[in-house]
Design a protein around this motif. Structure first.
Motif, PDB file in Angstrom:
ATOM      1  N   GLN A 179       0.819  -1.204   0.000  1.00 36.30           N
ATOM      2  CA  GLN A 179       0.000   0.000   0.000  1.00 36.30           C
ATOM      3  C   GLN A 179       0.864   1.270   0.000  1.00 36.30           C
ATOM      4  N   VAL A 180       1.927   1.232   0.781  1.00 39.39           N
ATOM      5  CA  VAL A 180       2.823   2.386   0.841  1.00 39.39           C
ATOM      6  C   VAL A 180       3.499   2.604  -0.507  1.00 39.39           C
ATOM      7  N   GLN A 181       3.928   1.518  -1.136  1.00 39.63           N
ATOM      8  CA  GLN A 181       4.571   1.627  -2.451  1.00 39.63           C
ATOM      9  C   GLN A 181       3.594   2.137  -3.501  1.00 39.63           C
ATOM     10  N   ALA A 182       2.341   1.733  -3.398  1.00 40.71           N
ATOM     11  CA  ALA A 182       1.327   2.226  -4.338  1.00 40.71           C
ATOM     12  C   ALA A 182       1.147   3.732  -4.177  1.00 40.71           C
ATOM     13  N   MET A 183       1.147   4.216  -2.950  1.00 41.88           N
ATOM     14  CA  MET A 183       1.082   5.654  -2.705  1.00 41.88           C
ATOM     15  C   MET A 183       2.269   6.371  -3.347  1.00 41.88           C
ATOM     16  N   ALA A 184       3.460   5.794  -3.143  1.00 38.54           N
ATOM     17  CA  ALA A 184       4.674   6.407  -3.672  1.00 38.54           C
ATOM     18  C   ALA A 184       4.650   6.479  -5.196  1.00 38.54           C
ATOM     19  N   ARG A 185       4.141   5.460  -5.861  1.00 40.41           N
ATOM     20  CA  ARG A 185       4.055   5.467  -7.324  1.00 40.41           C
ATOM     21  C   ARG A 185       3.177   6.633  -7.798  1.00 40.41           C
TER      22      ARG A 185
ATOM     23  N   GLY B  68       8.588   8.261 -13.692  1.00 39.56           N
ATOM     24  CA  GLY B  68       9.937   8.630 -14.142  1.00 39.56           C
ATOM     25  C   GLY B  68      10.987   8.610 -13.059  1.00 39.56           C
ATOM     26  N   GLN B  69      10.598   8.834 -11.814  1.00 37.73           N
ATOM     27  CA  GLN B  69      11.558   8.917 -10.715  1.00 37.73           C
ATOM     28  C   GLN B  69      11.303   7.883  -9.625  1.00 37.73           C
ATOM     29  N   PHE B  70      10.276   7.078  -9.783  1.00 38.08           N
ATOM     30  CA  PHE B  70       9.900   6.161  -8.713  1.00 38.08           C
ATOM     31  C   PHE B  70      11.001   5.184  -8.344  1.00 38.08           C
ATOM     32  N   GLN B  71      11.656   4.589  -9.347  1.00 39.00           N
ATOM     33  CA  GLN B  71      12.650   3.574  -9.042  1.00 39.00           C
ATOM     34  C   GLN B  71      13.791   4.140  -8.204  1.00 39.00           C
ATOM     35  N   CYS B  72      14.229   5.344  -8.531  1.00 38.06           N
ATOM     36  CA  CYS B  72      15.300   5.973  -7.751  1.00 38.06           C
ATOM     37  C   CYS B  72      14.832   6.252  -6.322  1.00 38.06           C
ATOM     38  N   PHE B  73      13.599   6.758  -6.204  1.00 36.01           N
ATOM     39  CA  PHE B  73      13.028   7.015  -4.880  1.00 36.01           C
ATOM     40  C   PHE B  73      12.930   5.711  -4.089  1.00 36.01           C
ATOM     41  N   SER B  74      12.485   4.663  -4.775  1.00 38.06           N
ATOM     42  CA  SER B  74      12.345   3.355  -4.138  1.00 38.06           C
ATOM     43  C   SER B  74      13.682   2.816  -3.656  1.00 38.06           C
TER      44      SER B  74
ATOM     45  N   GLY C 149      10.953   7.445   9.872  1.00 38.96           N
ATOM     46  CA  GLY C 149      10.074   7.259   8.740  1.00 38.96           C
ATOM     47  C   GLY C 149      10.709   6.632   7.516  1.00 38.96           C
ATOM     48  N   LEU C 150       9.969   6.647   6.419  1.00 41.00           N
ATOM     49  CA  LEU C 150      10.389   6.025   5.155  1.00 41.00           C
ATOM     50  C   LEU C 150      11.723   6.569   4.660  1.00 41.00           C
ATOM     51  N   VAL C 151      11.864   7.891   4.702  1.00 44.19           N
ATOM     52  CA  VAL C 151      13.073   8.523   4.147  1.00 44.19           C
ATOM     53  C   VAL C 151      14.052   8.926   5.234  1.00 44.19           C
ATOM     54  N   GLN C 152      13.765   8.530   6.488  1.00 39.27           N
ATOM     55  CA  GLN C 152      14.645   8.784   7.632  1.00 39.27           C
ATOM     56  C   GLN C 152      14.972  10.283   7.773  1.00 39.27           C
ATOM     57  N   ALA C 153      13.908  11.063   7.914  1.00 38.96           N
ATOM     58  CA  ALA C 153      14.087  12.497   8.143  1.00 38.96           C
ATOM     59  C   ALA C 153      14.720  12.716   9.518  1.00 38.96           C
ATOM     60  N   LEU C 154      15.640  13.693   9.591  1.00 35.66           N
ATOM     61  CA  LEU C 154      16.330  13.959  10.853  1.00 35.66           C
ATOM     62  C   LEU C 154      16.318  15.462  11.148  1.00 35.66           C
ATOM     63  N   PRO C 155      15.617  15.870  12.150  1.00 37.54           N
ATOM     64  CA  PRO C 155      14.687  15.046  12.946  1.00 37.54           C
ATOM     65  C   PRO C 155      13.399  14.778  12.182  1.00 37.54           C
TER      66      PRO C 155
ATOM     67  N   ASN D 187      13.970  16.876  -4.345  1.00 41.43           N
ATOM     68  CA  ASN D 187      13.909  17.843  -5.448  1.00 41.43           C
ATOM     69  C   ASN D 187      14.654  19.131  -5.099  1.00 41.43           C
ATOM     70  N   GLU D 188      14.447  19.613  -3.881  1.00 39.12           N
ATOM     71  CA  GLU D 188      15.044  20.883  -3.497  1.00 39.12           C
ATOM     72  C   GLU D 188      16.543  20.775  -3.260  1.00 39.12           C
ATOM     73  N   ARG D 189      16.991  19.672  -2.694  1.00 43.81           N
ATOM     74  CA  ARG D 189      18.415  19.555  -2.365  1.00 43.81           C
ATOM     75  C   ARG D 189      19.252  18.986  -3.512  1.00 43.81           C
ATOM     76  N   TYR D 190      18.705  18.024  -4.252  1.00 42.71           N
ATOM     77  CA  TYR D 190      19.499  17.340  -5.286  1.00 42.71           C
ATOM     78  C   TYR D 190      18.991  17.568  -6.708  1.00 42.71           C
ATOM     79  N   GLY D 191      17.755  17.996  -6.822  1.00 42.98           N
ATOM     80  CA  GLY D 191      17.199  18.219  -8.160  1.00 42.98           C
ATOM     81  C   GLY D 191      16.140  17.225  -8.532  1.00 42.98           C
ATOM     82  N   SER D 192      16.291  15.987  -8.060  1.00 43.43           N
ATOM     83  CA  SER D 192      15.327  14.927  -8.354  1.00 43.43           C
ATOM     84  C   SER D 192      15.673  13.703  -7.511  1.00 43.43           C
ATOM     85  N   PRO D 193      14.764  12.735  -7.381  1.00 46.69           N
ATOM     86  CA  PRO D 193      15.098  11.493  -6.671  1.00 46.69           C
ATOM     87  C   PRO D 193      16.265  10.747  -7.300  1.00 46.69           C
TER      88      PRO D 193
END
Length: 243
Positions: A151-157, A163-169, A191-197, A224-230
């Motif tokens: 379900q989480v992966q479906a949300m992410a798609r 175009g960027q899902f695989q890199c994000f995954s 969380g999923l992307v390990q945000a700190l904090p 997107n903001e820090r690197y440009g894309s996943p």
């Protein structure tokens, strides 16, 4: 009278000597004319022994002059040919150098054009990602008490886009193995992307601790903001082991 007789004898002797000299000279001439080879070895060479151009017959003078002119012409022709060859070689060298400069400039321009096209394509891709993200952010996902990995992966798609899902995954696989409640015991990243904090994700939604969609939206925005894309974020992750 005595003095007069003396003068007469001297005169006679002088005449005799002169006569003898004349006879000798005539004899010499006759001897030469008759083929006599008798020569005076002590005689000095005379002007007649030196051959001058004026002493050569007129026909031979023309041949000598023609040969001299021909030699001069040949020398001049050789010099002119050598000069022409040098000029041709110099012109060819300059032409080759000019051609090389033009080819180098064309190659550099082609490389720059390729870079510009790649940048334009990358910018378009990022814009598309941001557009997809903005569109997906407005959509709502049913709130549940818990979510499966599928379900989480479906949300992410839906949020990230194909175009960027695989890199994000790939990043999420390494950071949390798709566990939206994952906590790093050392740093406290969440969380999923390990945000700190983890509270950073509250900028997207107050339910950042329990809603995978909120975490995915924040993670996509961060990449997107820090690197440009996943995919750019994933490239950085591969090189550094983090992002």
């Amino acid at each position: 009278m005595l003095e007069g007789n003396r003068v007469s004898r001297i005169s006679v002797r002088g005449f005799a000597v002169a006569s003898a000299t004349a006879v000798t000279a005539v004899g010499s001439v006759v001897g030469v004319a008759s083929g006599s080879v008798a020569q005076n070895n002590d005689a000095e060479p005379t002007a007649a022994d030196t051959t001058l151009l004026a002493d050569i017959p007129a026909g031979q003078q023309a041949q000598v002059q023609t040969a001299s002119l021909t030699q001069q012409a040949d020398t001049q022709a050789i010099a002119a040919d050598t000069s022409a060859k040098k000029d041709a070689e110099e012109a060819a060298r300059k032409a080759a150098a000019h051609t090389a400069i033009q080819k180098k400039a064309a190659a550099e321009k082609a490389v720059q054009d390729a870079k510009d096209r790649a940048k334009a394509k990358e910018a378009a891709s990022r814009d598309a990602v941001r557009t997809e993200s903005s569109s997906s952010s407005s959509s709502s996902f049913p709130v549940q008490s818990s979510y499966t990995v599928a379900q989480v992966q479906a949300m992410a798609r839906q949020i990230v886009g194909a175009g960027q899902f695989q890199c994000f995954s790939n990043i999420v696989d390494h950071e949390s193995t798709w566990n939206y409640k994952a906590v790093n015991p050392s740093s406290g990243a969440y969380g999923l992307v390990q945000a700190l904090p983890g509270s950073k994700m509250s900028s997207v939604g107050a339910d950042w601790q329990t809603n995978p969609a909120t975490q995915i939206k924040w993670g996509l925005q961060y990449m997107n903001e820090r690197y440009g894309s996943p995919c750019d974020a994933w490239s950085y992750w591969q090189a550094n082991g983090n992002y």
